[in-house]
Design an enzyme around this catalytic site. Structure first.
Site, PDB file in Angstrom:
ATOM      1  N   PHE A   9       0.825  -1.211   0.000  1.00  0.00           N
ATOM      2  CA  PHE A   9       0.000   0.000   0.000  1.00  0.00           C
ATOM      3  C   PHE A   9       0.861   1.265   0.000  1.00  0.00           C
ATOM      4  O   PHE A   9       0.878   2.031  -0.967  1.00  0.00           O
ATOM      5  CB  PHE A   9      -0.957  -0.045   1.198  1.00  0.00           C
ATOM      6  N   THR A  33       1.824  -9.535   1.598  1.00  0.00           N
ATOM      7  CA  THR A  33       0.679  -8.645   1.784  1.00  0.00           C
ATOM      8  C   THR A  33       0.570  -7.627   0.648  1.00  0.00           C
ATOM      9  O   THR A  33      -0.474  -6.996   0.505  1.00  0.00           O
ATOM     10  CB  THR A  33       0.763  -7.900   3.134  1.00  0.00           C
ATOM     11  N   GLY A  34       1.619  -7.448  -0.127  1.00  0.00           N
ATOM     12  CA  GLY A  34       1.549  -6.583  -1.299  1.00  0.00           C
ATOM     13  C   GLY A  34       0.930  -7.325  -2.470  1.00  0.00           C
ATOM     14  O   GLY A  34       0.603  -8.515  -2.391  1.00  0.00           O
ATOM     15  N   VAL A  55      13.245 -10.172   1.019  1.00  0.00           N
ATOM     16  CA  VAL A  55      14.398  -9.446   1.547  1.00  0.00           C
ATOM     17  C   VAL A  55      14.880 -10.004   2.876  1.00  0.00           C
ATOM     18  O   VAL A  55      15.940  -9.615   3.367  1.00  0.00           O
ATOM     19  CB  VAL A  55      14.092  -7.938   1.701  1.00  0.00           C
ATOM     20  N   ASN A 102      19.873  -6.647   5.745  1.00  0.00           N
ATOM     21  CA  ASN A 102      20.217  -6.841   4.335  1.00  0.00           C
ATOM     22  C   ASN A 102      20.168  -5.525   3.574  1.00  0.00           C
ATOM     23  O   ASN A 102      21.068  -5.219   2.775  1.00  0.00           O
ATOM     24  CB  ASN A 102      19.261  -7.850   3.691  1.00  0.00           C
ATOM     25  N   TYR A 148       5.352  -6.764  15.961  1.00  0.00           N
ATOM     26  CA  TYR A 148       5.491  -5.590  15.086  1.00  0.00           C
ATOM     27  C   TYR A 148       6.168  -4.441  15.832  1.00  0.00           C
ATOM     28  O   TYR A 148       7.147  -3.867  15.353  1.00  0.00           O
ATOM     29  CB  TYR A 148       4.119  -5.159  14.584  1.00  0.00           C
ATOM     30  N   THR A 178      -2.096   5.609   8.380  1.00  0.00           N
ATOM     31  CA  THR A 178      -2.186   6.086   7.004  1.00  0.00           C
ATOM     32  C   THR A 178      -3.263   5.312   6.255  1.00  0.00           C
ATOM     33  O   THR A 178      -3.459   4.121   6.472  1.00  0.00           O
ATOM     34  CB  THR A 178      -0.828   5.919   6.295  1.00  0.00           C
TER      35      THR A 178
END
Length: 318
Positions: A9, A33-34, A55, A102, A148, A178
């Site tokens: 998002f 989730t993307g 990643v 990374n 998280y 957001t």
């Protein structure tokens, strides 16, 4: 420019922001989730490319199999919805720990500026209101949200360690709530939940007595603040959001009003460790960078509702 989580998002909107500046952009995402739907409009954009990769892998060349020289590496790869905290907790911890390292190693190799997408969740259930960057937070290290909250706190710590130890040029932005187009209808966060229920005239689910607050920021305002931080000589952490604080009842009522919904409210027990208040102290970003959010909650929600309604094929009332 490299954007991890570029199919997400916020990440996809940041990609658009870089492209609007004339930059060449590579997006990396594993689409946990993307989704490539968020960047489908860039299919014929010659300055954009997409790499499918995780990643968080232990081998840097496998985690970030990218070509070219990068000036900026923006690390936005991380699930961020409370619904994900119980579903994929280890993945969230890994992407903000090994994944962040990374990205920092790649930034060190390239001499690139590194931007870490942190969060207002580092403040936990705050005992200081509004929350300035100097507040260290009130965070449970073992609760369901810790995967998280603590992961992002670690991400900030390793980012600053690379700055102090290796001289990596870093930026840390603390993102507050957001919203906007490209949110998932099944995201699990308040706005998509309220919209999907209101569109169907179903009962809107609220937790506690609905008086807990959030300060909502439209995604274009967030991207504008991120770009200001990147362009500045400020390391951060720096809050970015708005002061449009409202209760969950007020937010649900506004969404109902925009949609013209007949939904009633259902109240359920509060989730564990859910913050009671949330509003950024924006003194630093407004005075030092000239940040001024532009989009009102009513206008931003209208655009978001139109997008979410289109996702599920529900026509809006005239």
């Amino acid at each position: 420019m490299l954007v991890t989580g570029g199919g997400g998002f916020v990440g996809s909107h940041l990609v658009d922001g870089f492209l609007a500046r004339g930059c060449e952009v590579v997006a990396v995402d594993n689409n946990v989730t993307g989704t490539t739907d968020n960047i489908a409009h860039l299919a014929n954009e010659p300055r954009f490319s997409f790499v499918s990769a995780d990643v968080s892998l232990g081998n840097l060349s496998e985690a970030l199999p990218v070509q070219g020289k990068f000036d900026v590496i923006a690390h936005f790869a991380s699930p961020a919805s409370p619904a994900d905290f119980g579903r994929i907790p280890v993945e969230i911890l890994r992407v903000n720990s090994q994944g962040t390292q990374n990205c920092l190693d790649l930034a060190r190799q390239h001499g690139a500026r590194f931007l870490f997408a942190s969060t207002s969740e580092v403040y936990g259930d705050p005992q200081v209101h509004p929350q300035p960057e100097t507040y260290w937070g009130n965070v449970s290290s073992i609760g369901p949200r810790s995967v998280y909250d603590e992961a992002k706190r670690y991400g900030e710590a390793i980012t600053m360690a690379y700055r102090r130890t290796y001289g990596v040029d870093v930026r840390i932005v603390r993102i507050f709530n957001t919203y906007g187009p490209r949110m998932r209808i099944d995201d699990g966060r308040a706005i998509p939940n309220f919209v999907s229920q209101a569109l169907a005239d179903e009962s809107i689910t609220l937790y506690g007595d609905g008086t807990q607050t959030r300060s909502i920021c439209y995604v274009s305002d967030l991207v504008a603040g991120i770009l200001l931080l990147l362009d500045s000589d400020q390391t951060g952490p720096m809050n970015c959001g708005t002061e449009h604080e409202m209760t969950m009842v007020e937010l649900a009522e506004l969404i109902k009003d925009i949609i013209g919904s007949k939904s009633e409210f259902t109240f359920l027990p509060m989730p564990e460790d859910d913050p009671l208040v949330r509003r950024p102290d924006l003194t630093r970003i407004t005075t030092e960078l000239g940040y001024q959010p532009q989009v009102s909650p009513k206008e931003g929600l209208r655009r978001t509702i139109e997008d979410l309604a289109a996702q599920i094929g529900v026509p809006l009332k005239a």
